[in-house]
Design a protein around this motif. Sequence first.
Motif, mmCIF file in Angstrom:
data_model
loop_
_atom_site.group_PDB
_atom_site.id
_atom_site.type_symbol
_atom_site.label_atom_id
_atom_site.label_comp_id
_atom_site.label_asym_id
_atom_site.label_seq_id
_atom_site.Cartn_x
_atom_site.Cartn_y
_atom_site.Cartn_z
ATOM 1 N N GLN A 195 -4.721 -3.154 -3.063
ATOM 2 C CA GLN A 195 -2.983 -1.780 -3.395
ATOM 3 C C GLN A 195 -2.207 -2.871 -2.372
ATOM 4 O O GLN A 195 -0.764 -2.742 -2.223
ATOM 5 C CB GLN A 195 -3.254 -0.925 -3.317
ATOM 6 C CG GLN A 195 -4.299 -0.335 -4.747
ATOM 7 C CD GLN A 195 -5.361 -0.330 -5.054
ATOM 8 O OE1 GLN A 195 -5.805 -0.474 -4.206
ATOM 9 N NE2 GLN A 195 -5.593 0.697 -5.690
ATOM 10 N N ASN A 198 -0.696 -5.432 -2.980
ATOM 11 C CA ASN A 198 0.313 -5.277 -4.287
ATOM 12 C C ASN A 198 -0.354 -6.060 -5.251
ATOM 13 O O ASN A 198 0.292 -6.538 -6.247
ATOM 14 C CB ASN A 198 1.674 -6.412 -4.457
ATOM 15 C CG ASN A 198 2.950 -5.290 -3.510
ATOM 16 O OD1 ASN A 198 2.277 -4.194 -3.022
ATOM 17 N ND2 ASN A 198 3.777 -5.770 -3.172
ATOM 18 N N GLN A 200 -2.678 -5.095 -7.685
ATOM 19 C CA GLN A 200 -2.580 -4.557 -8.613
ATOM 20 C C GLN A 200 -1.920 -5.188 -9.726
ATOM 21 O O GLN A 200 -1.952 -5.045 -11.156
ATOM 22 C CB GLN A 200 -2.986 -2.718 -8.661
ATOM 23 C CG GLN A 200 -1.665 -2.528 -8.015
ATOM 24 C CD GLN A 200 -1.137 -3.008 -6.707
ATOM 25 O OE1 GLN A 200 -1.876 -3.426 -5.708
ATOM 26 N NE2 GLN A 200 -0.176 -2.242 -6.513
ATOM 27 N N ALA A 201 -0.571 -5.301 -9.086
ATOM 28 C CA ALA A 201 0.410 -5.712 -10.095
ATOM 29 C C ALA A 201 0.862 -7.099 -10.401
ATOM 30 O O ALA A 201 1.365 -7.868 -11.237
ATOM 31 C CB ALA A 201 2.178 -5.472 -8.774
ATOM 32 N N GLN A 222 -5.647 4.410 -6.498
ATOM 33 C CA GLN A 222 -4.352 4.009 -7.687
ATOM 34 C C GLN A 222 -4.024 4.888 -8.287
ATOM 35 O O GLN A 222 -3.007 5.590 -8.202
ATOM 36 C CB GLN A 222 -5.223 3.419 -8.601
ATOM 37 C CG GLN A 222 -4.200 2.573 -9.365
ATOM 38 C CD GLN A 222 -3.234 1.728 -9.314
ATOM 39 O OE1 GLN A 222 -3.569 1.062 -8.327
ATOM 40 N NE2 GLN A 222 -2.378 1.207 -10.392
ATOM 41 N N ARG A 230 2.606 -0.972 1.971
ATOM 42 C CA ARG A 230 1.717 -2.264 0.652
ATOM 43 C C ARG A 230 2.640 -2.616 1.349
ATOM 44 O O ARG A 230 3.270 -3.539 2.383
ATOM 45 C CB ARG A 230 2.374 -1.529 -0.573
ATOM 46 C CG ARG A 230 4.116 -1.294 -0.726
ATOM 47 C CD ARG A 230 4.296 -1.162 -1.902
ATOM 48 N NE ARG A 230 5.677 -0.275 -2.046
ATOM 49 C CZ ARG A 230 6.645 -1.759 -2.223
ATOM 50 N NH1 ARG A 230 6.102 -2.765 -2.247
ATOM 51 N NH2 ARG A 230 8.102 -0.971 -2.326
ATOM 52 N N TYR A 232 5.589 -6.597 1.969
ATOM 53 C CA TYR A 232 6.475 -6.314 1.538
ATOM 54 C C TYR A 232 7.070 -7.877 2.275
ATOM 55 O O TYR A 232 6.275 -8.260 2.837
ATOM 56 C CB TYR A 232 7.836 -5.246 2.276
ATOM 57 C CG TYR A 232 7.714 -3.774 2.359
ATOM 58 C CD1 TYR A 232 8.461 -3.597 1.545
ATOM 59 C CD2 TYR A 232 6.520 -2.923 2.610
ATOM 60 C CE1 TYR A 232 8.450 -1.727 1.071
ATOM 61 C CE2 TYR A 232 6.924 -1.737 2.191
ATOM 62 C CZ TYR A 232 7.371 -1.388 1.538
ATOM 63 O OH TYR A 232 7.429 -0.057 1.359
ATOM 64 N N TYR A 303 8.782 -8.600 -7.704
ATOM 65 C CA TYR A 303 8.200 -8.105 -8.921
ATOM 66 C C TYR A 303 8.588 -6.633 -8.656
ATOM 67 O O TYR A 303 9.100 -6.284 -7.651
ATOM 68 C CB TYR A 303 6.466 -8.355 -9.391
ATOM 69 C CG TYR A 303 5.890 -8.695 -7.640
ATOM 70 C CD1 TYR A 303 5.654 -7.636 -7.249
ATOM 71 C CD2 TYR A 303 5.341 -9.249 -7.553
ATOM 72 C CE1 TYR A 303 4.708 -7.590 -6.220
ATOM 73 C CE2 TYR A 303 5.238 -10.014 -6.514
ATOM 74 C CZ TYR A 303 4.856 -8.428 -5.933
ATOM 75 O OH TYR A 303 3.888 -8.544 -4.367
ATOM 76 N N SER A 304 7.943 -5.452 -9.208
ATOM 77 C CA SER A 304 8.010 -4.219 -9.073
ATOM 78 C C SER A 304 6.535 -3.961 -9.277
ATOM 79 O O SER A 304 5.832 -4.576 -10.221
ATOM 80 C CB SER A 304 8.952 -3.646 -10.870
ATOM 81 O OG SER A 304 9.018 -3.642 -11.386
ATOM 82 N N LEU A 305 6.403 -2.452 -8.685
ATOM 83 C CA LEU A 305 4.915 -2.179 -8.789
ATOM 84 C C LEU A 305 5.275 -1.213 -9.943
ATOM 85 O O LEU A 305 6.028 0.138 -10.043
ATOM 86 C CB LEU A 305 4.528 -1.423 -7.480
ATOM 87 C CG LEU A 305 4.373 -2.374 -6.591
ATOM 88 C CD1 LEU A 305 4.373 -1.350 -5.658
ATOM 89 C CD2 LEU A 305 3.686 -3.664 -6.786
ATOM 90 N N GLU A 310 -0.027 -1.065 -14.283
ATOM 91 C CA GLU A 310 -1.770 -1.787 -13.631
ATOM 92 C C GLU A 310 -2.749 -0.809 -14.402
ATOM 93 O O GLU A 310 -3.882 -2.037 -14.417
ATOM 94 C CB GLU A 310 -1.030 -1.638 -12.156
ATOM 95 C CG GLU A 310 0.137 -1.727 -12.082
ATOM 96 C CD GLU A 310 0.550 -1.608 -10.435
ATOM 97 O OE1 GLU A 310 1.317 -1.908 -10.046
ATOM 98 O OE2 GLU A 310 -0.215 -0.056 -9.991
#
Length: 313
Positions: A195, A198, A200-201, A222, A230, A232, A303-305, A310
Amino acid sequence: MAETAFFCTLSHEGILAVRGPDASKFLQGQLTCNLNYLSETRSSLGARCTPKGRMLSSFRIVSVADGYLLAMAGELVAAQLADLQKYAVFSKSKLADEGDAWVRFGLSGGDGALVSLGLDLAQEADCVARAHNLLALRLGDGRSELWAPASEAPTLRARLAAQLHEAPLNDWLLGQIRAGIGQVLGATRELFIPQMLNLQALGAVSFKKGCYTGQEIVARMQYLGKLKRRLYRLALDDRQLPEPAVELFSPVHGSGVGEVVLAARSGEGIELLAVLQEDAIKDGRIHLGAPEGPPLHLLDLPYSLDADREIQR
């Protein structure tokens, strides 16, 4: 150059092959991704973790007739091969370093070149097309990879060069950074849980597949939502490329608040991916290498989380 059509050789990565009747069962207990989702027409990102959930490698995995190929940082292949062989002796699986057996090209805006090779690759992320011993894989940002037996490298390079500009690897890595796809390298081995990158996204972690090494830690992170670091994307006004694992600093803490994951040159500066603490991002004052090092500027990810989405994989 990274925004124009080009191809390059993906020389920075190697291939770990896992073949045999038990290859799927064996890997299903080792990897974060769900091998049941793989098919002739679909690949996946994935990772392999320690029992504490720290990533030993990250990769793209694709199925072949008698098993699977995992493309990962070349410097990780030997260690992963030796480690996995300890467990493979209990199954009908054979592992090998097949880096010399394959050639891989990265293509940006290269769908026409794929068509000329008989590969009609769908636009959907992770799709796979196959023809004449060639594999074409679609990435999440629209780019593609072309995999082929190493013996076909000279011919393929010539055919690609007739249609596309050949670019340096930096341009491919810049595209990867802009797509927000982190990667475990030798310097960052066992530094991050999935995670934190990222993953998982990006479809690289399945929360429905059952047990695998490190699964308890990954799932707990999660569902309990206690992750404080995370991935960036940032920009740096400099020309000296920072190495992976170089620390980042912020006045909000007396010690480091993150590490560089991947960096590439962009115009007159640098773009990079880094794992950072959320409070440092909120503060906005982030420096490379030392508390008074070069400042970094936050950029958007494509993308966004979404934790609810997920966990459906």
